[in-house]
Design an enzyme around this catalytic site. Structure first.
Site, PDB file in Angstrom:
ATOM      1  N   ASP A 303       0.876  -1.156   0.000  1.00 50.57           N
ATOM      2  CA  ASP A 303       0.000   0.000   0.000  1.00 50.57           C
ATOM      3  C   ASP A 303       0.927   1.222   0.000  1.00 50.57           C
ATOM      4  O   ASP A 303       2.134   1.111   0.262  1.00 50.57           O
ATOM      5  CB  ASP A 303      -0.937  -0.015   1.209  1.00 50.57           C
ATOM      6  CG  ASP A 303      -2.110   0.938   1.008  1.00 50.57           C
ATOM      7  OD1 ASP A 303      -2.072   1.744   0.048  1.00 50.57           O
ATOM      8  OD2 ASP A 303      -3.063   0.904   1.802  1.00 50.57           O
TER       9      ASP A 303
HETATM   10  C1  BGC Z   1      -4.849   3.447   0.200  1.00 51.01           C
HETATM   11  C2  BGC Z   1      -4.984   2.433  -0.904  1.00 51.01           C
HETATM   12  C3  BGC Z   1      -4.825   3.126  -2.230  1.00 51.01           C
HETATM   13  C4  BGC Z   1      -3.510   3.860  -2.266  1.00 51.01           C
HETATM   14  C5  BGC Z   1      -3.247   4.589  -3.571  1.00 51.01           C
HETATM   15  C6  BGC Z   1      -3.612   4.315   0.076  1.00 51.01           C
HETATM   16  O1  BGC Z   1      -3.646   5.395   0.956  1.00 51.01           O
HETATM   17  O2  BGC Z   1      -4.857   2.784   1.452  1.00 51.01           O
HETATM   18  O3  BGC Z   1      -6.214   1.785  -0.823  1.00 51.01           O
HETATM   19  O4  BGC Z   1      -4.949   2.223  -3.274  1.00 51.01           O
HETATM   20  O5  BGC Z   1      -3.483   4.811  -1.235  1.00 51.01           O
HETATM   21  O6  BGC Z   1      -4.046   5.701  -3.691  1.00 51.01           O
END
Ligand code: BGC
Length: 803
Positions: A303
């Site tokens: 993530d």
């Molecule tokens: C989130 C993810 C997301 C990623 C990219 C993170 O803060 O937890 O779900 O895909 O950002 O935007």
């Protein structure tokens, strides 16, 4: 001239020839194998390949995109908090502005940059670019995940996936950062709207359906957040302490089902620790379980900025670090050079990145149009939305709203509806149809004085509050206003029925609160009570519409209105979809995939949510990027959702699997293929529409296991199906197949999935409590379905709930 010719022959020609031969000898992704390409790369190049190109700025809101970003001090402050981006990378223009990230490209090897984008409810990209509003890039806002799961209709969800994936492809994206399938462990989870269910069988099967749909377009998905990421409080620092059994049966099971049924291109590891290790640094999770036990073939990415130690991440099998920062690349290079990271491991990670690149539309040279069929997708979004709405109450056939012509429309979100939650699960959509518009479109008149009062009030309240600066900033709905008895009386006289919409919003970065969020505010409760009493006094009906992304308290007020429709957050066609159900154009067929308890304190994880900070300091607050050291202990073990309520006889307000229809169904003829389970057993049941209008029914198969050797929940969902649209009098026979593996529990001592011997009761339900038919079969001898090894073992004793 002679000299020039000589110079050309002596210097330039050999140089060109040399360049050509070198180019020929460099393996190209087009011609050579992935292994050959990786073998030709330097450690530095490989380390770059496994770290993304960075994130210049989070995807902007539509508003921010139009402004001069430099003048926006808050946005600038946010940017300054971002880790540095490689200067060279910064200058490479984004293929898709507003996308969440991209991988490094290497022209010399024929490796292009690939682009990934959020998210679960629609492609999240910048809708307006370079201040030019003549060409827009809006995406369809699909209903939120919780609504999609409430359809219990895997073929519909797959259809949504097919259209969704087309949008991914036509907007130039290679991998969609979705779907999200973490378990609804607690109603306050800030991202529950993105997630599907409290039950892994629902979550896993809905995930597989949408992944198969999206990926049928030749684009990838990233199922997330792997795993046990069930809260937003301290999301980057929370240590989830959970037993192996609960982990495997509840929190991993949905991912396992999804991997086995849809083999997604990628998996996204989560931010949290499990039993003391970051998931992105856990070899147990990403290699031993995901790859070795389940047979996952794709790539694992972090993530965004997840985990701490890039070398541990590489070793764990977390192939790609997103969005990627130069420090990570350097750490990997250093580790290979000083011998703490075996280059072979880096090679494997790099090879998986290249496998992903090979599959991508960018690599294949797909010419994306930037013009998906948004009109067609809006229709599907509307149809899916109405299929996942749940009729919670409908006394005396209040709905459909046949006779009502003029409706008094109460509640701010009737006029200002919430399409979906905030954060990366948000979508930059061209419009959202309010309930007011939806009702008007369906031919209902809305009482004008009340409409004016609300519109003025909402506009005033909005003008007074600061504009959101960041894409993830939660804007709670405008608080409800107190309405005088006189006004209510007038409305009850001038209209045929009342609709009251109650709205809630939540999103990435924060969990919800109990007061005035899970519970209704005093003003909201008064509104429901007073409108109900006033309209009932004039013999008129009252309908409550719930425009919410997560579970709320309903028990204290549900007796007041005549009907309650749980509309969830239905995407951009919200108002039309709600009107379709209210008018009877669509007969509701959604069922709860998550329990509505009576009180928050009834929730089995209530005393363990969101955990405790290890060094509490009231002055230090956790924020979006950084949390403070904290832990949460999943003491409820496997007793999550209905597994708890059914086992411990705690009556919910609305149980898992519940939902009404405008018609009735009869369940009959339950037959099992055998009275003994060999490897599998089939159950058939016939569902008949006994009412007056066409409708669909969700048929749920629960099992009560003997529970002699291991503690077992009273009931566990093992399979489900939705009928076709059955005309009055029409029947459909549904067949379920149950394998020994479906019945197995994880026996921690034996490190094995075991199906115990004894009598298993099959319950066919219209909900988890409304069982329509029973039967049973026998398992003669214990079956060890799969022997594994203990993984992610907790370091402390967990005082787990037992029957
Ligand atoms: C989130 C993810 C997301 C990623 C990219 C993170 O803060 O937890 O779900 O895909 O950002 O935007």
């Amino acid at each position: 001239m002679k000299n020039v010719l000589l110079l050309f022959t002596v210097l330039i020609v050999p140089a060109v020839l040399l360049a050509q031969t070198t180019k020929q000898s460099i393996p190209q992704l087009t011609k050579s194998t992935v292994k050959q390409v990786v073998a030709a790369m330097t450690v530095e190049q490989k380390a770059k390949l496994v770290t993304g190109m960075g994130m210049i700025m989070p995807g902007p809101t539509a508003d921010n995109d139009k402004k001069n970003k430099k003048k926006d001090s808050a946005l600038a402050a946010l940017s300054s908090m971002m880790p540095p981006v490689d200067v060279d990378d910064k200058n490479i223009p984004e293929k898709v502005p507003g996308a969440a990230g991209r991988t490094h490209g290497f022209k010399q090897f024929g490796i292009p940059i690939i682009t990934v984008s959020d998210g679960p409810a629609g492609v999240r990209i910048s809708p307006i670019r370079n201040n030019d509003a003549t060409k827009t890039f809006y995406a369809t806002a699909w209903p939120v995940g919780t609504l999609l799961a409430s359809t219990w209709d895997t073929s519909l969800v797959k259809k949504v996936g097919i259209a969704f994936g087309n949008e991914v492809k036509e907007y130039g994206i290679d991998v969609l950062l979705a779907p999200a399938l973490n378990i609804h462990r607690n109603p306050l989870g800030g991202r529950n709207f993105e997630y599907y269910s409290e039950d892994p069988v629902v979550a896993g099967n809905i995930t597989a359906a949408i992944v198969n749909g999206i990926e049928s377009n030749g684009v990838g998905t990233s199922i997330k957040h792997f795993a046990a990421n069930n809260q937003e409080t301290n999301r980057n620092s929370i240590n989830t302490i959970v037993s192996e059994r609960a982990l495997r049966e509840i929190y991993l099971k949905g991912f396992e089902i999804a991997v086995k049924k849809s083999q997604p291109w990628t998996v996204m590891s989560s931010y949290n620790y499990i039993n003391g290790k970051y998931t992105s640094e856990s070899h147990d999770l990403l290699t031993n379980i995901l790859r070795k036990e389940w047979g996952f073939k794709g790539l694992v990415m972090t993530d965004w900025f997840g985990g701490k130690d890039p070398v541990a991440q590489m070793k764990a099998g977390n192939d790609l670090l997103m969005p990627g920062i130069p420090m990570q690349t350097k750490a990997i290079v250093d580790a290979v050079k000083n011998g703490t990271l075996d280059e072979k491991i880096l090679n494997e990670n790099a090879e998986r990145v290249l496998q992903l690149v090979l599959e991508s539309p960018t690599y294949k040279g797909y010419k994306f149009s930037d013009k998906p069929d948004l009109a067609q997708h809006a229709k599907l979004s509307r149809a899916a939305a109405s299929e996942g709405m749940i009729l919670l109450k409908n006394n005396n056939n209040t709905l459909p709203l046949h006779s009502a012509k003029t409706v008094a429309l109460f509640g701010n979100t009737s006029y200002d509806i919430i399409a979906g939650g905030t954060g990366s699960g948000d979508v930059n959509k061209a419009y959202t149809v309010s309930l007011l518009q939806g009702l008007n479109n369906a031919g209902y008149a809305v009482e004008k004085d009340l409409k004016n009062i609300y519109e003025t009030y909402i506009a005033d309240a909005k003008a007074k509050r600061p504009k959101p600066k960041f894409f993830f900033e939660l804007v709670p709905p405008v608080p409800e206003q107190y309405l005088m008895a006189e006004l209510l009386n007038k409305e009850a006289t001038n209209s045929d029925a009342a609709i009251i919409t109650i709205g809630r919003n939540a999103g990435e970065g924060a969990d919800r609160q109990v007061d005035n969020d899970f519970t209704l505010s005093a003003v909201e409760k008064d509104l429901i009570k007073n409108v109900s009493e006033t309209f009932h006094a004039k013999n008129k009906k009252v309908i409550v519409v719930l425009n919410i992304g997560g579970v709320i308290e309903t028990a204290s007020w549900k007796d007041f209105p005549d009907a309650i429709l749980l509309a969830w957050q239905p995407g951009m066609e919200a108002g039309n979809a709600i009107a379709d159900v209210l008018s009877g154009k669509v007969n509701p067929s959604g069922k709860l995939a998550t329990t509505f308890p009576v009180n928050y304190t009834d929730v089995p994880s209530a005393k363990n949510f969101p955990g405790r900070e290890l060094n509490p300091d009231p002055k230090r607050k956790s924020n979006f990027f950084g949390g403070v050291p904290a832990e949460v202990i999943y003491e409820e073990g496997i007793y999550v959702g209905y597994r708890y309520y059914n086992t411990f006889n705690v009556k919910p307000s609305y149980e898992f699997g519940y939902g009404l229809s405008y018609t009735n169904f009869k369940f009959g003829n339950l037959k099992l293929s055998s009275i003994d389970l060999k490897n599998k057993i089939t159950a058939t049941v016939t569902v008949t529409n006994t009412g007056k209008v066409a409708g669909k029914e969700v048929v749920q198969l629960y099992i009560s296991a003997p529970g002699k050797t291991l503690d077992k929940p009273a009931d566990e969902l093992k399979s489900f199906a939705k009928t076709n649209l059955l005309k009055p009098g029409e029947s459909e026979t549904i067949t379920f197949t149950i394998n020994a593996a479906d019945l197995a529990s994880y026996d921690t001592n034996a490190a094995a999935w075991v199906t115990e011997a004894g009598k298993y009761i099959v319950k066919i339900g219209a909900s988890s409590l409304d069982v329509k038919a029973f039967s049973s079969f026998n398992v003669a001898k214990e079956i060890v379905v799969q022997k594994v090894t203990n993984q992610l073992v907790p370091k402390v004793q967990i005082n787990e709930l037992k029957k």
